[in-house]
Design a protein around this motif. Structure first.
Motif, short mmCIF file in Angstrom:
data_model
loop_
_atom_site.label_atom_id
_atom_site.label_comp_id
_atom_site.label_asym_id
_atom_site.label_seq_id
_atom_site.Cartn_x
_atom_site.Cartn_y
_atom_site.Cartn_z
N ALA A 53 -87.13 19.11 -91.58
CA ALA A 53 -87.84 19.22 -92.86
C ALA A 53 -87.60 17.99 -93.71
CB ALA A 53 -87.37 20.47 -93.60
N ARG A 54 -86.36 17.54 -93.74
CA ARG A 54 -86.05 16.35 -94.53
C ARG A 54 -86.79 15.13 -94.00
NH1 ARG A 54 -79.51 17.37 -94.77
NH2 ARG A 54 -79.44 18.54 -96.73
N TYR A 76 -89.94 25.43 -91.47
CA TYR A 76 -89.17 24.38 -92.13
C TYR A 76 -89.08 24.63 -93.63
CZ TYR A 76 -89.91 21.90 -87.72
OH TYR A 76 -89.94 21.55 -86.39
N ARG A 77 -90.18 25.13 -94.20
CA ARG A 77 -90.21 25.35 -95.64
C ARG A 77 -89.19 26.40 -96.07
NH1 ARG A 77 -95.75 25.96 -96.35
NH2 ARG A 77 -95.62 28.22 -96.20
N ALA A 78 -89.09 27.49 -95.30
CA ALA A 78 -88.15 28.55 -95.65
C ALA A 78 -86.71 28.05 -95.60
CB ALA A 78 -88.32 29.74 -94.70
N VAL A 79 -86.38 27.29 -94.56
CA VAL A 79 -85.02 26.75 -94.46
C VAL A 79 -84.74 25.78 -95.59
CG1 VAL A 79 -83.53 25.23 -93.09
CG2 VAL A 79 -84.75 27.09 -91.97
N ARG A 107 -88.83 32.78 -104.37
CA ARG A 107 -88.85 31.49 -103.67
C ARG A 107 -88.94 31.67 -102.15
NH1 ARG A 107 -84.35 28.35 -107.42
NH2 ARG A 107 -85.82 27.07 -108.61
N VAL A 108 -88.18 32.61 -101.61
CA VAL A 108 -88.21 32.77 -100.15
C VAL A 108 -89.55 33.36 -99.71
CG1 VAL A 108 -87.22 35.11 -100.02
CG2 VAL A 108 -86.87 33.51 -98.15
N ALA A 109 -90.12 34.28 -100.50
CA ALA A 109 -91.43 34.83 -100.14
C ALA A 109 -92.50 33.76 -100.21
CB ALA A 109 -91.78 36.00 -101.07
N GLU A 153 -75.41 31.60 -94.55
CA GLU A 153 -76.21 32.55 -95.32
C GLU A 153 -77.69 32.42 -94.98
OE1 GLU A 153 -73.53 32.89 -99.42
OE2 GLU A 153 -74.96 31.25 -99.17
N THR A 154 -78.16 31.18 -94.84
CA THR A 154 -79.56 30.95 -94.50
C THR A 154 -79.88 31.51 -93.13
OG1 THR A 154 -79.59 28.93 -95.84
CG2 THR A 154 -81.33 29.18 -94.20
N ALA A 155 -78.97 31.29 -92.18
CA ALA A 155 -79.17 31.81 -90.82
C ALA A 155 -79.26 33.33 -90.82
CB ALA A 155 -78.03 31.35 -89.92
N GLU A 156 -78.39 33.98 -91.59
CA GLU A 156 -78.40 35.44 -91.66
C GLU A 156 -79.68 35.96 -92.30
OE1 GLU A 156 -75.63 39.21 -93.14
OE2 GLU A 156 -74.92 37.15 -93.42
#
Length: 234
Positions: free
Chosen positions: A189-190, A154-157, A48-50, A170-173
């Motif tokens: 993004a929202r 935006y998509r990754a976040v 998903r992240v890739a 966790e997302t920030a790291e």
């Protein structure tokens, strides 16, 4: 990922019950076959992240393989101060961003990217009638299309926070940015996603961009072959 493959043997069941740290230590001690446990445990998140960065299924799979091989080769650098999935996700983010830079595709939409469809081998939820299943599938497809329209930042976040359920920290790291940046990008993004679509499809967001078993097997087997070649070269 769905469906979940039931461990076939007692040894498999024991391996699956090990913590990430225990698996890592055993792999480092020479039980390299156990690395498969970690891959199957985190394939969904890494995919998903890739894909959130690259916007393309096949490229996301390529990045997964590269990230797993890099993680295996540098496993001695993993410190238990961080969680293994966070460390692995950061590697996947690095690999995906590097590929995006090489193709000069930052912040560009890939109009030819195919939206993933429900895997034929993945059973539909037993408690939903056919009409509801069709509605959920349509909403999931619409949500995936809306997410794909976002820029990669935006998509990754959004994927990490709303689809994978990671915390802001966790997302920030994982992405190497501050928590304030994560909050700002998530808010943006929202707002870019139509409010009515987000509210109607939000309950199905954990089902977006599924990485099903057949594809899981393909990535795992490819990585294991690369790891075997890496071991023989040392």
């Amino acid at each position: 990922m769905a469906p979940v493959q039931t461990p076939a043997t007692r040894e498999d069941r024991i391996a699956c019950s090990l913590s990430d740290g225990e698996v890592v230590e055993r792999v480092k001690a020479g039980d390299t076959a156990l690395f498969e446990v970690l891959m199957r445990r985190y394939n969904q998140r890494v995919y998903r992240v890739a894909r959130s960065i690259l916007g393309n299924d096949s490229e996301a799979e390529d990045v997964m393989q590269e990230a797993y091989v890099r993680a295996y080769v540098h496993l001695d650098q993993f410190a238990n101060r961080a969680s293994f999935p966070t460390w692995l996700t950061k590697i996947a983010v690095y690999e995906a961003l590097a590929r995006a830079r090489r193709s000069n595709r930052f912040d560009a939409l890939d109009a030819e990217s195919e939206l993933p469809l429900r895997d034929a081998a993945a059973p539909a939820p037993a408690d939903r009638d056919p009409e509801r299943q069709m509605f959920d599938h349509e909403m999931k497809t619409l949500l995936e299309a809306a997410i794909d329209s976002l820029s990669h930042d935006y998509r990754a976040v959004f994927v990490l926070r709303e689809v994978e359920g990671l915390t802001t920290a966790e997302t920030a790291e994982c992405l190497g940015v501050s928590e304030d940046v994560v909050k700002t990008r998530l808010s943006r993004a929202r707002s870019l996603l139509r409010d009515e679509l987000y509210h109607r499809a939000g309950s199905t967001s954990p089902d977006a961009f599924q990485f099903h078993l057949t594809r899981c097997d393909r990535v795992v087997n490819a990585v294991l072959r690369k790891i075997a070649l890496s071991d023989r070269s040392h």
